[in-house]
Write a protein that holds these residues in place. Sequence first.
Motif, PDB file in Angstrom:
ATOM      1  N   THR A  93       0.837  -1.192   0.000  1.00  0.00           N
ATOM      2  CA  THR A  93       0.000   0.000   0.000  1.00  0.00           C
ATOM      3  C   THR A  93       0.873   1.244   0.000  1.00  0.00           C
ATOM      4  O   THR A  93       1.866   1.323   0.718  1.00  0.00           O
ATOM      5  CB  THR A  93      -0.928   0.011   1.224  1.00  0.00           C
ATOM      6  N   TYR A  94       0.492   2.207  -0.832  1.00  0.00           N
ATOM      7  CA  TYR A  94       1.211   3.480  -0.932  1.00  0.00           C
ATOM      8  C   TYR A  94       0.257   4.625  -0.594  1.00  0.00           C
ATOM      9  O   TYR A  94      -0.869   4.678  -1.101  1.00  0.00           O
ATOM     10  CB  TYR A  94       1.782   3.671  -2.336  1.00  0.00           C
ATOM     11  N   THR A  95       0.723   5.523   0.258  1.00  0.00           N
ATOM     12  CA  THR A  95      -0.063   6.693   0.646  1.00  0.00           C
ATOM     13  C   THR A  95       0.469   7.922  -0.082  1.00  0.00           C
ATOM     14  O   THR A  95       1.646   8.270   0.044  1.00  0.00           O
ATOM     15  CB  THR A  95      -0.002   6.927   2.162  1.00  0.00           C
ATOM     16  N   ILE A  96      -0.391   8.547  -0.856  1.00  0.00           N
ATOM     17  CA  ILE A  96      -0.032   9.724  -1.655  1.00  0.00           C
ATOM     18  C   ILE A  96      -0.594  10.954  -0.946  1.00  0.00           C
ATOM     19  O   ILE A  96      -1.785  11.015  -0.640  1.00  0.00           O
ATOM     20  CB  ILE A  96      -0.626   9.602  -3.066  1.00  0.00           C
ATOM     21  N   THR A  97       0.254  11.919  -0.696  1.00  0.00           N
ATOM     22  CA  THR A  97      -0.161  13.117   0.032  1.00  0.00           C
ATOM     23  C   THR A  97       0.078  14.362  -0.805  1.00  0.00           C
ATOM     24  O   THR A  97       1.132  14.513  -1.421  1.00  0.00           O
ATOM     25  CB  THR A  97       0.609  13.251   1.364  1.00  0.00           C
ATOM     26  N   VAL A  98      -0.915  15.227  -0.841  1.00  0.00           N
ATOM     27  CA  VAL A  98      -0.796  16.547  -1.462  1.00  0.00           C
ATOM     28  C   VAL A  98      -0.918  17.579  -0.345  1.00  0.00           C
ATOM     29  O   VAL A  98      -1.919  17.606   0.371  1.00  0.00           O
ATOM     30  CB  VAL A  98      -1.885  16.791  -2.526  1.00  0.00           C
ATOM     31  N   LYS A  99       0.109  18.404  -0.200  1.00  0.00           N
ATOM     32  CA  LYS A  99       0.144  19.395   0.870  1.00  0.00           C
ATOM     33  C   LYS A  99       0.151  20.804   0.279  1.00  0.00           C
ATOM     34  O   LYS A  99       0.616  21.017  -0.838  1.00  0.00           O
ATOM     35  CB  LYS A  99       1.402  19.213   1.726  1.00  0.00           C
ATOM     36  N   SER A 100      -0.340  21.749   1.046  1.00  0.00           N
ATOM     37  CA  SER A 100      -0.301  23.140   0.617  1.00  0.00           C
ATOM     38  C   SER A 100       0.428  23.989   1.643  1.00  0.00           C
ATOM     39  O   SER A 100       0.417  23.693   2.840  1.00  0.00           O
ATOM     40  CB  SER A 100      -1.720  23.694   0.433  1.00  0.00           C
ATOM     41  N   GLY A 101       1.068  25.052   1.140  1.00  0.00           N
ATOM     42  CA  GLY A 101       1.645  26.054   2.019  1.00  0.00           C
ATOM     43  C   GLY A 101       0.606  27.134   2.266  1.00  0.00           C
ATOM     44  O   GLY A 101      -0.596  26.904   2.163  1.00  0.00           O
ATOM     45  N   VAL A 102       1.056  28.319   2.561  1.00  0.00           N
ATOM     46  CA  VAL A 102       0.152  29.443   2.778  1.00  0.00           C
ATOM     47  C   VAL A 102      -0.365  29.932   1.429  1.00  0.00           C
ATOM     48  O   VAL A 102       0.410  30.181   0.504  1.00  0.00           O
ATOM     49  CB  VAL A 102       0.858  30.586   3.523  1.00  0.00           C
ATOM     50  N   LEU A 103      -1.695  30.061   1.301  1.00  0.00           N
ATOM     51  CA  LEU A 103      -2.315  30.479   0.059  1.00  0.00           C
ATOM     52  C   LEU A 103      -2.758  31.940   0.141  1.00  0.00           C
ATOM     53  O   LEU A 103      -3.063  32.448   1.220  1.00  0.00           O
ATOM     54  CB  LEU A 103      -3.537  29.597  -0.255  1.00  0.00           C
ATOM     55  N   THR A 104      -2.832  32.576  -1.010  1.00  0.00           N
ATOM     56  CA  THR A 104      -3.297  33.966  -1.057  1.00  0.00           C
ATOM     57  C   THR A 104      -4.805  34.035  -1.278  1.00  0.00           C
ATOM     58  O   THR A 104      -5.397  35.119  -1.207  1.00  0.00           O
ATOM     59  CB  THR A 104      -2.593  34.736  -2.188  1.00  0.00           C
ATOM     60  N   THR A 105      -5.423  32.881  -1.566  1.00  0.00           N
ATOM     61  CA  THR A 105      -6.865  32.785  -1.720  1.00  0.00           C
ATOM     62  C   THR A 105      -7.380  31.717  -0.762  1.00  0.00           C
ATOM     63  O   THR A 105      -6.586  31.011  -0.124  1.00  0.00           O
ATOM     64  CB  THR A 105      -7.254  32.422  -3.163  1.00  0.00           C
ATOM     65  N   ALA A 106      -8.698  31.574  -0.670  1.00  0.00           N
ATOM     66  CA  ALA A 106      -9.272  30.626   0.281  1.00  0.00           C
ATOM     67  C   ALA A 106      -8.842  29.193  -0.017  1.00  0.00           C
ATOM     68  O   ALA A 106      -8.521  28.425   0.893  1.00  0.00           O
ATOM     69  CB  ALA A 106     -10.795  30.744   0.277  1.00  0.00           C
ATOM     70  N   THR A 107      -8.836  28.843  -1.302  1.00  0.00           N
ATOM     71  CA  THR A 107      -8.456  27.495  -1.704  1.00  0.00           C
ATOM     72  C   THR A 107      -7.668  27.524  -3.008  1.00  0.00           C
ATOM     73  O   THR A 107      -7.707  28.512  -3.745  1.00  0.00           O
ATOM     74  CB  THR A 107      -9.692  26.588  -1.915  1.00  0.00           C
ATOM     75  N   GLN A 108      -6.979  26.426  -3.290  1.00  0.00           N
ATOM     76  CA  GLN A 108      -6.313  26.212  -4.577  1.00  0.00           C
ATOM     77  C   GLN A 108      -6.773  24.859  -5.103  1.00  0.00           C
ATOM     78  O   GLN A 108      -6.611  23.835  -4.441  1.00  0.00           O
ATOM     79  CB  GLN A 108      -4.802  26.230  -4.418  1.00  0.00           C
TER      80      GLN A 108
END
Length: 276
Positions: free
Chosen positions: A194-209
Amino acid sequence: GTSMATPVAAGAAALLREILMTGQYPFTVIHTPSAALLKAIMINSASDITTRYTGFCDGGRQDVSYGTTAQPNDFQGFGRVTLENAVPIGESTGQYETFLFDNEPLSSSSQKQYTVTIKSPPTGAATKDLRVTLTWTDPPPASGAGSILVHDLDLEIVGPSGTTVYPNGRTSPDTLNNVERIRIDPTSLTVGDTYTITVKSGVLTTATQNYALVISGNIEGDRGALGSTSSDGGGGSSGGASSDSSSSSNKKTRATIVGVFSAMFAAGAIGLGMSV
């Protein structure tokens, strides 16, 4: 060169868009793809370019090997668009799975995870590598900004050994680009892992990306909103509008696409670069 690469790549994008918008893949799901998703599918499909011209006007060629950890590089970008690796339809049906996630929202300093399990390839087929590509349409930077990338999203994979794999041949997160791809060689994959794929975000200038994520290989797991039940028995929940994928019109379109795919493969190499 670009005279051949540009129209062939554009044609590939048009075919992929038609496939998604006519419910040919994912099966029974009609979806209008974002630009980020089309970009992710094409980059995820890229294969190594193993031959190049020597640079002289004599037609001479030389064999080259960049290795899977050297992508992208200055010579080939992510490699050559290979639509056989894009979505499993036509002659590729049942050879592997492609999971598509589009317009996935992520807020500041947050993360989303996706889990896939390696399964056996079909009888007589070679094991496919595990490929994961993350792309997003980044907001424009302010005039004179020191950093061109505005929203920094990061892709990583953790396998059964617990080791974190980073994208684009790096040993740490990529903080420069809005295209990130990871390839894990078939020799490193074991059925049942099993492989766990993670997408992370830093600080955004809008509510979401919003972002697009493409996962392909001999895999099983949650297909998300664009999941489907494929003709080769692949599981998953379906979403979006329904279409009759067994209709004669769709069959004819599939046949046409397979034929055009074959012509495109014969046309030559297309290097996929990476740009912010």
